[in-house]
Write a protein that holds these residues in place. Structure first.
Motif, mmCIF file in Angstrom:
data_model
loop_
_atom_site.group_PDB
_atom_site.id
_atom_site.type_symbol
_atom_site.label_atom_id
_atom_site.label_comp_id
_atom_site.label_asym_id
_atom_site.label_seq_id
_atom_site.Cartn_x
_atom_site.Cartn_y
_atom_site.Cartn_z
ATOM 1 N N ALA A 84 0.840 -1.199 0.000
ATOM 2 C CA ALA A 84 0.000 0.000 0.000
ATOM 3 C C ALA A 84 0.876 1.249 0.000
ATOM 4 O O ALA A 84 2.082 1.189 0.283
ATOM 5 N N ASP A 85 0.268 2.378 -0.331
ATOM 6 C CA ASP A 85 0.998 3.650 -0.373
ATOM 7 C C ASP A 85 1.230 4.172 1.045
ATOM 8 O O ASP A 85 0.599 5.152 1.477
ATOM 9 N N GLU A 86 2.141 3.516 1.748
ATOM 10 C CA GLU A 86 2.488 3.889 3.116
ATOM 11 C C GLU A 86 4.001 3.975 3.233
ATOM 12 O O GLU A 86 4.713 3.034 2.851
ATOM 13 N N SER A 121 9.433 1.796 2.888
ATOM 14 C CA SER A 121 10.795 1.898 3.415
ATOM 15 C C SER A 121 11.289 0.573 3.973
ATOM 16 O O SER A 121 12.441 0.182 3.755
ATOM 17 N N ALA A 122 10.420 -0.130 4.698
ATOM 18 C CA ALA A 122 10.818 -1.404 5.296
ATOM 19 C C ALA A 122 11.202 -2.420 4.228
ATOM 20 O O ALA A 122 12.190 -3.159 4.371
ATOM 21 N N GLN A 123 10.429 -2.470 3.138
ATOM 22 C CA GLN A 123 10.731 -3.422 2.066
ATOM 23 C C GLN A 123 12.031 -3.051 1.347
ATOM 24 O O GLN A 123 12.852 -3.916 1.026
ATOM 25 N N LEU A 124 12.246 -1.767 1.114
ATOM 26 C CA LEU A 124 13.485 -1.327 0.472
ATOM 27 C C LEU A 124 14.700 -1.683 1.322
ATOM 28 O O LEU A 124 15.712 -2.174 0.810
ATOM 29 N N LYS A 125 14.608 -1.452 2.634
ATOM 30 C CA LYS A 125 15.717 -1.780 3.536
ATOM 31 C C LYS A 125 16.010 -3.273 3.527
ATOM 32 O O LYS A 125 17.172 -3.687 3.527
ATOM 33 N N LYS A 126 14.969 -4.076 3.533
ATOM 34 C CA LYS A 126 15.157 -5.528 3.529
ATOM 35 C C LYS A 126 15.914 -5.978 2.289
ATOM 36 O O LYS A 126 16.850 -6.775 2.359
ATOM 37 N N THR A 166 7.611 1.210 -8.635
ATOM 38 C CA THR A 166 6.678 1.804 -9.578
ATOM 39 C C THR A 166 5.439 2.264 -8.826
ATOM 40 O O THR A 166 4.905 1.554 -7.975
ATOM 41 N N GLY A 167 5.001 3.478 -9.115
ATOM 42 C CA GLY A 167 3.833 4.039 -8.468
ATOM 43 C C GLY A 167 4.183 4.990 -7.339
ATOM 44 O O GLY A 167 5.272 4.946 -6.772
ATOM 45 N N GLY A 168 3.265 5.888 -7.067
ATOM 46 C CA GLY A 168 3.413 6.788 -5.932
ATOM 47 C C GLY A 168 4.384 7.921 -6.121
ATOM 48 O O GLY A 168 4.944 8.449 -5.153
ATOM 49 N N THR A 169 4.595 8.360 -7.375
ATOM 50 C CA THR A 169 5.591 9.409 -7.628
ATOM 51 C C THR A 169 4.972 10.755 -8.004
ATOM 52 O O THR A 169 5.689 11.692 -8.340
ATOM 53 N N GLY A 170 3.634 10.843 -7.967
ATOM 54 C CA GLY A 170 2.974 12.070 -8.404
ATOM 55 C C GLY A 170 2.653 13.044 -7.281
ATOM 56 O O GLY A 170 3.309 13.048 -6.232
ATOM 57 N N PHE A 171 1.625 13.849 -7.492
ATOM 58 C CA PHE A 171 1.271 14.921 -6.565
ATOM 59 C C PHE A 171 0.151 14.536 -5.598
ATOM 60 O O PHE A 171 -0.210 15.314 -4.725
ATOM 61 N N VAL A 206 -1.939 13.098 -2.507
ATOM 62 C CA VAL A 206 -1.591 13.017 -1.089
ATOM 63 C C VAL A 206 -1.048 11.635 -0.722
ATOM 64 O O VAL A 206 -0.180 11.513 0.140
ATOM 65 N N ARG A 207 -1.533 10.584 -1.400
ATOM 66 C CA ARG A 207 -1.095 9.214 -1.106
ATOM 67 C C ARG A 207 0.177 8.842 -1.869
ATOM 68 O O ARG A 207 0.699 7.749 -1.684
ATOM 69 N N ASP A 208 0.701 9.730 -2.706
ATOM 70 C CA ASP A 208 1.931 9.440 -3.452
ATOM 71 C C ASP A 208 3.139 9.738 -2.567
ATOM 72 O O ASP A 208 3.589 10.889 -2.465
#
Length: 307
Positions: free
Chosen positions: A187-189, A194-199, A212-217, A219-221
């Motif tokens: 989800a967009d959280e 961050s936790a998945q990237l660190k792992k 991929t996703g969540g790079t726009g303007f 509020v949930r991006d």
């Protein structure tokens, strides 16, 4: 690492093979026009020339192909490598599938030599990537660059929408020769991303992460914020190149907040969430990323060196 000193093929199994100067490896099949090719795990057989020379010292007159081997190598101790190891010869890639084999009946090879070394010294492989191979070519262990794919999407995480953008990323990176080791939808959280990237950076230690996703303007991006919380150094040139490419298609590309950076020995790159944008952005950078990874790992010393 090693080289090819002989190549051999035959029309029938259990018979001596004939030396040829060049062969064509065919993916998921074996060597074209060889009897051992087919849909099974021992498509190609290999022997090291040192093993053959050791056998010759017993006073037995043998030549290349007498043991039914396809490829004779020099300079490689295959026993140091586990089943599943990949070797590359030009564009052809072989995967080691078996060491030695059980011979249930005497074949022409045994009848003529009185002994066969393939049961103990033979190395067997299947063809993973096609390519043409000639005597004298170099053979090296092949370690494909690894990539993990993260799709940030509330809808996809709830199974309300198929993850088409993540699959588009997979298609492109696999075509470019990367090995996808994991693919996750969250989800967009910020905390989840961050936790998945660190792992993946700290535990799995992949070479590359594409989000991929969540790079726009919206509020949930929040993918850029999650990425910035993880990376240790930014790599703005990557996202500059992506935006420059997309701006040739649409001025809306300036609205992408994607970032890229480095954590440890892993490069992380954000791309937008639409399939069209994934393709536009990744195709602008994917050919250069292996060079960046090589610099990061120290196998290339500077940007002026060829990879």
């Amino acid at each position: 690492m090693g080289k090819i000193v002989n190549l051999c093929i035959s029309e029938n199994r259990g018979t001596k093979k004939t030396s040829v100067a060049e062969v064509e490896f065919v993916e998921d099949y074996g060597i074209k026009n060889d009897a051992h090719a087919g849909d099974w795990h021992r498509q190609v057989s290999l022997l090291d020339v040192a093993k053959i020379e050791e056998f010759k010292r017993k006073g037995i007159n043998i030549s290349a192909g007498d043991f039914g081997e396809n490829v004779i190598t020099e300079g490689i101790d295959f026993k140091q490598y586990r089943v599943g190891t990949l070797f590359k010869i030009n564009n052809a890639i072989l995967e080691i599938t078996q060491y030695g084999k059980e011979c249930h009946t005497r074949c022409e090879i045994f009848d003529q030599t009185g002994e066969c070394i393939m049961p103990t010294e033979g190395v067997f492989a299947k063809v993973i990537e096609s390519g043409t191979v000639a005597v004298g070519d170099e053979i090296v262990e092949y370690k494909p660059l690894t990539v993990a794919i993260l799709t940030a999407s509330d809808a996809c995480s709830r199974n309300e929408r198929a993850d088409m953008s993540g699959e588009a990323v997979r298609e492109i990176v696999e075509y470019e020769g990367f090995k996808v080791v994991d693919k996750v939808v969250v989800a967009d959280e910020i905390a989840l991303i961050s936790a998945q990237l660190k792992k993946w950076c700290d535990e799995t230690k992949v070479d590359l992460i594409i989000t991929t996703g969540g790079t726009g303007f919206s509020v949930r991006d929040v993918t850029p914020e999650a990425t910035l919380a993880v990376i240790e150094r930014q790599a703005p040139g990557i996202t500059e190149a992506m935006r420059a490419e997309s701006l040739q298609v649409t001025p809306k590309a300036m609205l992408s907040r994607a970032v890229a950076g480095i954590r440890g020995l892993t490069i992380i790159v954000n791309v937008p969430g639409s399939v069209k944008a994934v393709r536009e952005n990744l195709m602008a950078i994917i050919a250069t990323l292996p060079h960046g990874i090589a610099i990061l790992k120290g196998s290339v010393k500077n940007c002026g060196e060829a990879q």
